[in-house]
Design an enzyme around this catalytic site. Sequence first.
Site, PDB file in Angstrom:
ATOM      1  N   GLU A  79       0.756  -1.125  -0.236  1.00 36.79           N
ATOM      2  CA  GLU A  79      -0.156  -0.011  -0.084  1.00 36.79           C
ATOM      3  C   GLU A  79       0.769   1.308  -0.104  1.00 36.79           C
ATOM      4  OE1 GLU A  79      -2.567   0.949   3.296  1.00 36.79           O
ATOM      5  OE2 GLU A  79      -4.120   1.960   2.114  1.00 36.79           O
ATOM      6  N   HIS A  90       0.324  13.386  -8.296  1.00 32.02           N
ATOM      7  CA  HIS A  90      -0.551  14.657  -7.628  1.00 32.02           C
ATOM      8  C   HIS A  90       0.243  15.770  -7.293  1.00 32.02           C
ATOM      9  CE1 HIS A  90      -4.545  12.088  -7.018  1.00 32.02           C
ATOM     10  NE2 HIS A  90      -3.540  11.701  -7.924  1.00 32.02           N
ATOM     11  N   ASP A 111       7.195  20.234  -6.806  1.00 30.41           N
ATOM     12  CA  ASP A 111       7.892  21.096  -6.091  1.00 30.41           C
ATOM     13  C   ASP A 111       7.479  20.679  -4.636  1.00 30.41           C
ATOM     14  OD1 ASP A 111       5.265  21.779  -6.211  1.00 30.41           O
ATOM     15  OD2 ASP A 111       5.479  23.804  -6.399  1.00 30.41           O
TER      16      ASP A 111
HETATM   17  C1  HEM Z   1      -6.338  10.438 -15.465  1.00 29.79           C
HETATM   18  C2  HEM Z   1      -5.580  10.275 -14.990  1.00 29.79           C
HETATM   19  C3  HEM Z   1      -5.815   9.461 -13.498  1.00 29.79           C
HETATM   20  C4  HEM Z   1      -6.673   9.435 -12.774  1.00 29.79           C
HETATM   21  C5  HEM Z   1      -8.245   9.861 -13.111  1.00 29.79           C
HETATM   22  C6  HEM Z   1      -6.608   8.572 -11.701  1.00 29.79           C
HETATM   23  C7  HEM Z   1      -7.572   8.245 -10.681  1.00 29.79           C
HETATM   24  C8  HEM Z   1      -7.216   7.601  -9.563  1.00 29.79           C
HETATM   25  C9  HEM Z   1      -7.907   7.227  -8.518  1.00 29.79           C
HETATM   26  C10 HEM Z   1      -9.485   7.770  -8.514  1.00 29.79           C
HETATM   27  C11 HEM Z   1      -7.563   6.410  -7.510  1.00 29.79           C
HETATM   28  C12 HEM Z   1      -8.023   5.697  -6.466  1.00 29.79           C
HETATM   29  C13 HEM Z   1      -7.389   6.599  -5.280  1.00 29.79           C
HETATM   30  C14 HEM Z   1      -8.181   6.285  -4.073  1.00 29.79           C
HETATM   31  O1  HEM Z   1      -9.636   5.993  -3.931  1.00 29.79           O
HETATM   32  O2  HEM Z   1      -7.644   6.073  -3.131  1.00 29.79           O
HETATM   33  C15 HEM Z   1      -6.138   6.227  -8.231  1.00 29.79           C
HETATM   34  C16 HEM Z   1      -5.240   5.525  -7.473  1.00 29.79           C
HETATM   35  C17 HEM Z   1      -3.821   5.373  -7.784  1.00 29.79           C
HETATM   36  N1  HEM Z   1      -3.227   6.277  -8.898  1.00 29.79           N
HETATM   37 FE1  HEM Z   1      -4.349   7.218 -10.215  1.00 29.79          FE
HETATM   38  N2  HEM Z   1      -5.366   8.183 -11.681  1.00 29.79           N
HETATM   39  C18 HEM Z   1      -4.668   8.978 -12.766  1.00 29.79           C
HETATM   40  C19 HEM Z   1      -3.282   8.820 -13.248  1.00 29.79           C
HETATM   41  C20 HEM Z   1      -2.276   8.316 -12.237  1.00 29.79           C
HETATM   42  C21 HEM Z   1      -0.817   8.550 -12.591  1.00 29.79           C
HETATM   43  C22 HEM Z   1      -0.275   9.423 -13.576  1.00 29.79           C
HETATM   44  C23 HEM Z   1      -0.092   8.006 -11.627  1.00 29.79           C
HETATM   45  C24 HEM Z   1       1.283   7.646 -11.450  1.00 29.79           C
HETATM   46  C25 HEM Z   1       2.199   8.019 -12.271  1.00 29.79           C
HETATM   47  C26 HEM Z   1      -1.280   7.324 -10.617  1.00 29.79           C
HETATM   48  C27 HEM Z   1      -0.901   6.203  -9.762  1.00 29.79           C
HETATM   49  C28 HEM Z   1      -2.018   5.838  -9.040  1.00 29.79           C
HETATM   50  C29 HEM Z   1      -1.677   4.845  -7.920  1.00 29.79           C
HETATM   51  C30 HEM Z   1      -0.244   4.218  -7.820  1.00 29.79           C
HETATM   52  C31 HEM Z   1      -2.739   4.548  -7.421  1.00 29.79           C
HETATM   53  C32 HEM Z   1      -3.096   3.398  -6.185  1.00 29.79           C
HETATM   54  C33 HEM Z   1      -2.970   4.366  -4.896  1.00 29.79           C
HETATM   55  C34 HEM Z   1      -3.315   3.080  -3.771  1.00 29.79           C
HETATM   56  O3  HEM Z   1      -3.089   1.929  -4.067  1.00 29.79           O
HETATM   57  O4  HEM Z   1      -3.158   3.764  -2.733  1.00 29.79           O
HETATM   58  N3  HEM Z   1      -2.534   7.701 -11.323  1.00 29.79           N
HETATM   59  N4  HEM Z   1      -5.850   6.923  -9.523  1.00 29.79           N
END
Ligand code: HEM
Length: 381
Positions: A79, A90, A111
């Site tokens: 996690e 972010h 930053d």
């Molecule tokens: C269109 C772009 C993106 C959208 C809409 C998006 C949206 C999301 C959402 C809604 C979650 C779930 C968060 C939660 O409920 O805890 C998530 C998790 C995650 N996102 Fe994205 N994301 C995007 C792009 C990215 C990018 C560019 C990265 C990294 C380079 C990234 C890495 C991650 C990772 C690693 C998780 C898992 C976090 C966890 O397991 O605690 N995401 N994302």
Amino acid sequence: MSLFWSLFHNSEKSRYIKMFKLSAVLLSSVLFAVAAPAPTEKLVTCAGGRTTAHATCCKWFVVLDDLQENLFDGGECGEETHESLRLTFHDAIGFSPKLFREGKFGGGGADGSIMAHLDVEGTFPANNGIDEIVETQRPFAIKHGVSFGDFIQFAGAVGLSNCAGAPRLEFLAGRSNFSQPSPPSLVPEPSDSVDSMIARLADAGFTANELVDLLASHSVAAQDHVDPTIPGTPFDSTPSAFDSNFFVETLLAGNLVPGNGTNVGQAESPIAGEFRLQSDALLARDPRTACEWQSFIIDETFMQTKFRAVMSKLAVVGHNRNLLTDCSDVIPIPSHPLSKGATLPAGKVMSDLEASCQATPLPTLSADPGPTTSVPPVPPS
Ligand code: HEM
Ligand SMILES: *[C@@H]1O[C@H](CO)[C@@H](O)[C@H](O)[C@H]1NC(C)=O
Ligand SMILES: *[C@@H]1O[C@H](CO)[C@@H](O)[C@H](O)[C@H]1NC(C)=O
């Protein structure tokens, strides 16, 4: 290899080695350019015996050991690793040349502002839940006296190195510790349209293909907050492996809901225990992004290379990379290979895939053996 070499005399061997080294240097300077250490540069030996190209990188070995032991539970792709990777995005995506052109402050990119100004950025809807990893990481950054911007990118790269199949990411150090809060609405949300996601990423300097490359991160990911009743529900069946299962499984027809109803930003899933974001469902099928999406199913190595390249770009959003120091040799070489190529989850067949790009047709995938897969949640640590 040995058969190949035995065909040459020793002098020829060394000539070929030299040629190979030269072309490798040329190739890497084309691919990862500018900040790579000059090939003749001497390595510095740090306290403890590890080596790096620059003396100022030595302190990062101390941070590395602390993170592996005390943040990543001894080197896991769990996690904290997932959240740390999410945080790199972010922080960095808070950068808008469009706003600057309108005479407004457009953010500082990678930053550390999300850590310095969590009171502001933590209230943005897209940053829901990001406070946990920011609060967890901040004391490490302060203890080691490194800037928040550097720390966030370092933690993401170290964390990813714990995941099977991961590329070794670049790490450049030297970001200022000064930042202003990012403007709101720059981080994409899972309920966004494809138009809006592509436009937002384009503003920050990324193509539609690069958006897909970045989303390889969702191969090691789970949700906690879109449906808060089922925290730890992963986006693919292998959340601790950086593999192309994410790209396969997002293309399967979705017909079930893993939790308590369908939430804003959620699409139906193909497998019990798996979560599908609406944003991922749309990008997998949109003509502007589907070809890149499908290409990663054909070639996992391609996915690793593309992810490394796009992360090098993400980590320096808002910075001049020539002013940073290359400390990439501090990042561990990922040591867990993938055990298999892309497959279908048990019980699925090729016709369950909603492939939509003709240019990168899918290979015929075999299904995993055994009963229909149900994915267990990622345990909280
Ligand atoms: C269109 C772009 C993106 C959208 C809409 C998006 C949206 C999301 C959402 C809604 C979650 C779930 C968060 C939660 O409920 O805890 C998530 C998790 C995650 N996102 Fe994205 N994301 C995007 C792009 C990215 C990018 C560019 C990265 C990294 C380079 C990234 C890495 C991650 C990772 C690693 C998780 C898992 C976090 C966890 O397991 O605690 N995401 N994302
Ligand atoms: C960076 O700034 C924060 C305040 O935003 C401070 O707590 C931290 O000690 C600073 N770190 C360094 C290395 O100056
Ligand atoms: C499930 O959703 C229903 C309707 O939205 C709600 O009344 C109920 O409290 C929810 N259950 C849980 C466990 O969140």
